[in-house]
Design a protein around this motif. Structure first.
Motif, PDB file in Angstrom:
ATOM      1  N   VAL A  93      36.311  53.957  39.968  1.00 26.88           N
ATOM      2  CA  VAL A  93      37.597  53.279  39.942  1.00 26.88           C
ATOM      3  C   VAL A  93      37.517  52.134  40.946  1.00 26.88           C
ATOM      4  CG1 VAL A  93      40.095  53.501  40.268  1.00 26.88           C
ATOM      5  CG2 VAL A  93      38.764  55.423  39.362  1.00 26.88           C
ATOM      6  N   LEU A  94      37.935  50.924  40.532  1.00 27.12           N
ATOM      7  CA  LEU A  94      37.687  49.717  41.314  1.00 27.12           C
ATOM      8  C   LEU A  94      38.938  48.874  41.454  1.00 27.12           C
ATOM      9  CD1 LEU A  94      34.526  48.693  39.247  1.00 27.12           C
ATOM     10  CD2 LEU A  94      34.495  49.994  41.385  1.00 27.12           C
ATOM     11  N   PHE A  95      39.081  48.225  42.611  1.00 27.55           N
ATOM     12  CA  PHE A  95      40.065  47.168  42.789  1.00 27.55           C
ATOM     13  C   PHE A  95      39.364  45.822  42.606  1.00 27.55           C
ATOM     14  CE2 PHE A  95      42.900  49.737  45.854  1.00 27.55           C
ATOM     15  CZ  PHE A  95      43.887  49.920  44.893  1.00 27.55           C
ATOM     16  N   PHE A  96      39.946  44.949  41.779  1.00 31.90           N
ATOM     17  CA  PHE A  96      39.530  43.555  41.668  1.00 31.90           C
ATOM     18  C   PHE A  96      40.737  42.707  42.060  1.00 31.90           C
ATOM     19  CE2 PHE A  96      35.868  43.255  38.336  1.00 31.90           C
ATOM     20  CZ  PHE A  96      35.197  44.312  38.950  1.00 31.90           C
ATOM     21  N   ASP A  97      40.598  41.857  43.082  1.00 33.06           N
ATOM     22  CA  ASP A  97      41.720  40.989  43.421  1.00 33.06           C
ATOM     23  C   ASP A  97      41.617  39.656  42.680  1.00 33.06           C
ATOM     24  OD1 ASP A  97      39.974  39.340  44.871  1.00 33.06           O
ATOM     25  OD2 ASP A  97      40.619  40.077  46.828  1.00 33.06           O
ATOM     26  N   GLY A  98      42.347  38.636  43.149  1.00 31.11           N
ATOM     27  CA  GLY A  98      42.440  37.378  42.413  1.00 31.11           C
ATOM     28  C   GLY A  98      41.414  36.327  42.791  1.00 31.11           C
ATOM     29  N   GLY A  99      40.347  36.689  43.493  1.00 24.40           N
ATOM     30  CA  GLY A  99      39.333  35.713  43.872  1.00 24.40           C
ATOM     31  C   GLY A  99      38.559  35.185  42.671  1.00 24.40           C
ATOM     32  N   THR A 100      38.131  33.938  42.741  1.00 23.15           N
ATOM     33  CA  THR A 100      37.399  33.347  41.615  1.00 23.15           C
ATOM     34  C   THR A 100      35.987  33.913  41.484  1.00 23.15           C
ATOM     35  OG1 THR A 100      36.865  31.452  43.042  1.00 23.15           O
ATOM     36  CG2 THR A 100      38.727  31.212  41.540  1.00 23.15           C
ATOM     37  N   SER A 101      35.373  34.350  42.586  1.00 20.23           N
ATOM     38  CA  SER A 101      34.080  35.039  42.484  1.00 20.23           C
ATOM     39  C   SER A 101      34.259  36.401  41.831  1.00 20.23           C
ATOM     40  CB  SER A 101      33.442  35.197  43.871  1.00 20.23           C
ATOM     41  OG  SER A 101      33.066  33.955  44.413  1.00 20.23           O
ATOM     42  N   VAL A 102      35.387  37.040  42.101  1.00 20.32           N
ATOM     43  CA  VAL A 102      35.706  38.321  41.469  1.00 20.32           C
ATOM     44  C   VAL A 102      35.885  38.129  39.962  1.00 20.32           C
ATOM     45  CG1 VAL A 102      37.325  40.247  41.410  1.00 20.32           C
ATOM     46  CG2 VAL A 102      36.760  39.164  43.598  1.00 20.32           C
ATOM     47  N   LEU A 103      36.477  37.016  39.561  1.00 24.27           N
ATOM     48  CA  LEU A 103      36.617  36.720  38.138  1.00 24.27           C
ATOM     49  C   LEU A 103      35.263  36.618  37.457  1.00 24.27           C
ATOM     50  CD1 LEU A 103      38.225  35.914  35.619  1.00 24.27           C
ATOM     51  CD2 LEU A 103      38.205  33.552  36.466  1.00 24.27           C
ATOM     52  N   GLU A 104      34.298  35.970  38.104  1.00 23.14           N
ATOM     53  CA  GLU A 104      32.960  35.872  37.521  1.00 23.14           C
ATOM     54  C   GLU A 104      32.339  37.250  37.350  1.00 23.14           C
ATOM     55  OE1 GLU A 104      31.606  33.128  36.191  1.00 23.14           O
ATOM     56  OE2 GLU A 104      33.549  32.256  36.694  1.00 23.14           O
ATOM     57  N   LEU A 105      32.610  38.155  38.288  1.00 25.36           N
ATOM     58  CA  LEU A 105      32.131  39.533  38.162  1.00 25.36           C
ATOM     59  C   LEU A 105      32.769  40.211  36.952  1.00 25.36           C
ATOM     60  CD1 LEU A 105      30.736  42.120  39.116  1.00 25.36           C
ATOM     61  CD2 LEU A 105      32.609  42.425  40.767  1.00 25.36           C
ATOM     62  N   ALA A 106      34.074  40.020  36.784  1.00 26.49           N
ATOM     63  CA  ALA A 106      34.770  40.629  35.640  1.00 26.49           C
ATOM     64  C   ALA A 106      34.191  40.158  34.311  1.00 26.49           C
ATOM     65  CB  ALA A 106      36.259  40.298  35.715  1.00 26.49           C
ATOM     66  N   LYS A 107      33.719  38.917  34.276  1.00 27.09           N
ATOM     67  CA  LYS A 107      33.197  38.342  33.035  1.00 27.09           C
ATOM     68  C   LYS A 107      31.867  38.949  32.604  1.00 27.09           C
ATOM     69  CE  LYS A 107      35.253  33.712  33.609  1.00 27.09           C
ATOM     70  NZ  LYS A 107      34.930  32.281  33.869  1.00 27.09           N
ATOM     71  N   ILE A 108      31.098  39.507  33.548  1.00 29.97           N
ATOM     72  CA  ILE A 108      29.737  39.963  33.203  1.00 29.97           C
ATOM     73  C   ILE A 108      29.580  41.479  33.258  1.00 29.97           C
ATOM     74  CG2 ILE A 108      28.723  37.786  33.969  1.00 29.97           C
ATOM     75  CD1 ILE A 108      27.659  39.367  36.443  1.00 29.97           C
ATOM     76  N   LEU A 109      30.682  42.211  33.268  1.00 28.15           N
ATOM     77  CA  LEU A 109      30.552  43.668  33.273  1.00 28.15           C
ATOM     78  C   LEU A 109      29.799  44.130  32.022  1.00 28.15           C
ATOM     79  CD1 LEU A 109      34.129  44.768  34.396  1.00 28.15           C
ATOM     80  CD2 LEU A 109      32.042  44.744  35.774  1.00 28.15           C
ATOM     81  N   PRO A 110      28.781  44.956  32.172  1.00 21.10           N
ATOM     82  CA  PRO A 110      28.055  45.460  30.999  1.00 21.10           C
ATOM     83  C   PRO A 110      28.995  46.131  30.006  1.00 21.10           C
ATOM     84  CG  PRO A 110      26.870  45.998  33.020  1.00 21.10           C
ATOM     85  CD  PRO A 110      28.203  45.436  33.443  1.00 21.10           C
ATOM     86  N   LEU A 111      28.754  45.926  28.746  1.00 24.23           N
ATOM     87  CA  LEU A 111      29.672  46.408  27.713  1.00 24.23           C
ATOM     88  C   LEU A 111      29.694  47.921  27.581  1.00 24.23           C
ATOM     89  CD1 LEU A 111      29.116  43.727  24.917  1.00 24.23           C
ATOM     90  CD2 LEU A 111      30.902  43.820  26.675  1.00 24.23           C
ATOM     91  N   ASP A 112      28.693  48.610  28.136  1.00 22.93           N
ATOM     92  CA  ASP A 112      28.673  50.074  28.069  1.00 22.93           C
ATOM     93  C   ASP A 112      29.153  50.718  29.369  1.00 22.93           C
ATOM     94  OD1 ASP A 112      26.538  49.274  29.601  1.00 22.93           O
ATOM     95  OD2 ASP A 112      25.123  50.721  28.747  1.00 22.93           O
ATOM     96  N   LEU A 113      29.662  49.903  30.304  1.00 20.25           N
ATOM     97  CA  LEU A 113      30.095  50.410  31.605  1.00 20.25           C
ATOM     98  C   LEU A 113      31.485  51.026  31.489  1.00 20.25           C
ATOM     99  CD1 LEU A 113      29.188  50.489  34.619  1.00 20.25           C
ATOM    100  CD2 LEU A 113      30.492  48.381  34.927  1.00 20.25           C
ATOM    101  N   LYS A 114      31.586  52.306  31.815  1.00 22.59           N
ATOM    102  CA  LYS A 114      32.858  53.011  31.733  1.00 22.59           C
ATOM    103  C   LYS A 114      33.469  53.098  33.132  1.00 22.59           C
ATOM    104  CE  LYS A 114      31.465  55.750  27.717  1.00 22.59           C
ATOM    105  NZ  LYS A 114      31.256  57.124  27.165  1.00 22.59           N
ATOM    106  N   VAL A 115      34.386  52.204  33.419  1.00 24.48           N
ATOM    107  CA  VAL A 115      35.044  52.144  34.727  1.00 24.48           C
ATOM    108  C   VAL A 115      36.537  51.915  34.535  1.00 24.48           C
ATOM    109  CG1 VAL A 115      33.032  51.297  36.006  1.00 24.48           C
ATOM    110  CG2 VAL A 115      34.574  49.658  34.897  1.00 24.48           C
ATOM    111  N   THR A 116      37.278  52.158  35.595  1.00 32.38           N
ATOM    112  CA  THR A 116      38.695  51.817  35.622  1.00 32.38           C
ATOM    113  C   THR A 116      38.877  50.690  36.626  1.00 32.38           C
ATOM    114  OG1 THR A 116      39.403  54.057  35.061  1.00 32.38           O
ATOM    115  CG2 THR A 116      41.032  52.622  36.094  1.00 32.38           C
ATOM    116  N   ILE A 117      39.450  49.579  36.181  1.00 34.13           N
ATOM    117  CA  ILE A 117      39.654  48.421  37.048  1.00 34.13           C
ATOM    118  C   ILE A 117      41.147  48.211  37.250  1.00 34.13           C
ATOM    119  CG2 ILE A 117      39.375  45.921  37.255  1.00 34.13           C
ATOM    120  CD1 ILE A 117      36.739  46.262  35.720  1.00 34.13           C
TER     121      ILE A 117
END
Length: 248
Positions: A93-117
């Motif tokens: 379970v992860l917190f993602f805030d509003g940073g633009t580097s964090v956005l780039e991370l959100a864009k490349i999450l592997p499609l088989d990754l089962k997480v809660t954001i």
């Protein structure tokens, strides 16, 4: 040397190195430390640097509005995101805030990754909404139209319901003694996410190291890991390593 010329050199030295000391500037400019101290106070009042004990640090010159930041240093942010994604494991379970580097991370999450954001950022939520296996929890609240993220009591109450594995913190400014940002409301959100996370991982381009912004978030040593695009030879990372922060 004219006072204006001396001030220009002090600002240039501070911006280039991230910080400067009374002693080094006094030697470089061949004037007393008292003169340098007065110069730095004047420059601090003008917002050109920030006076600290023993010298000065540079102030963050990162654009304030999200639209101005999202395509700035994009190649560096992609490198940071690639490093960050290696820390994520299925089931977290992860917190993602509003940073633009964090956005780039959100864009490349592997499609088989089962997480809660869990996020307060509309751009991050948009990046994750079509992900096939990631669960998204959006934190409500007032909309900050500069950052496209929610804030306020409702957002803070939402954060308090969780204890997450990792908080991916978008850093605006980092110095050896503190983390800071440009909005009071953003500072409150970031501190709350830190408090409700087992581990805090900061994401920032190297130009944000050794800079300060107006609003204090927390002591820097509360962060566990810092990820930049250039972990080797980046000015300021040695001081952060001494705090026990892992540099990636």
């Amino acid at each position: 040397m004219l006072k204006e010329d001396r001030h220009n050199i002090i600002v240039e030295e501070t911006v280039t190195n991230g910080s400067s000391s009374f002693q080094s500037l006094s030697k470089k400019l061949a004037v007393s430390e008292d003169t340098i101290r007065r110069d730095i106070k004047e420059l601090d009042n003008k917002g050109l640097l920030r006076a600290v004990r023993g010298g000065a640090v540079s102030v963050s010159r990162i654009p304030h509005h999200y639209r101005d930041r999202e395509n700035t240093d994009i190649d560096q942010k992609k490198i940071i995101a690639q490093k960050a994604v290696s820390l994520i494991k299925s089931g977290q379970v992860l917190f993602f805030d509003g940073g633009t580097s964090v956005l780039e991370l959100a864009k490349i999450l592997p499609l088989d990754l089962k997480v809660t954001i869990i996020t307060n950022s509309f751009p991050v939520a948009n990046a994750i909404e079509d992900h096939p296996t990631a669960e998204l929890i959006f934190l409500g609240g007032k909309l900050n139209k500069t950052s496209f993220a929610t804030y306020g009591n409702e957002t803070l109450q939402g954060i308090a319901k969780f204890k997450v594995d990792i908080y991916f913190l978008g850093i605006c400014s980092i110095a050896p003694d503190n983390l800071s940002c440009k909005d009071l409301e953003d500072a409150e959100i970031k501190l709350a996410m830190m408090r409700h996370s087992v581990k805090t991982v900061g994401l920032c381009t190297s130009d944000k190291i050794n800079s300060e912004s107006p609003y204090f978030i927390a002591q820097t040593d509360r962060m566990h890991t810092l990820i930049t695009e250039n972990s080797k030879g980046t000015p300021g990372t040695k001081a952060l390593t001494k705090l026990g922060i892992e540099i990636l």
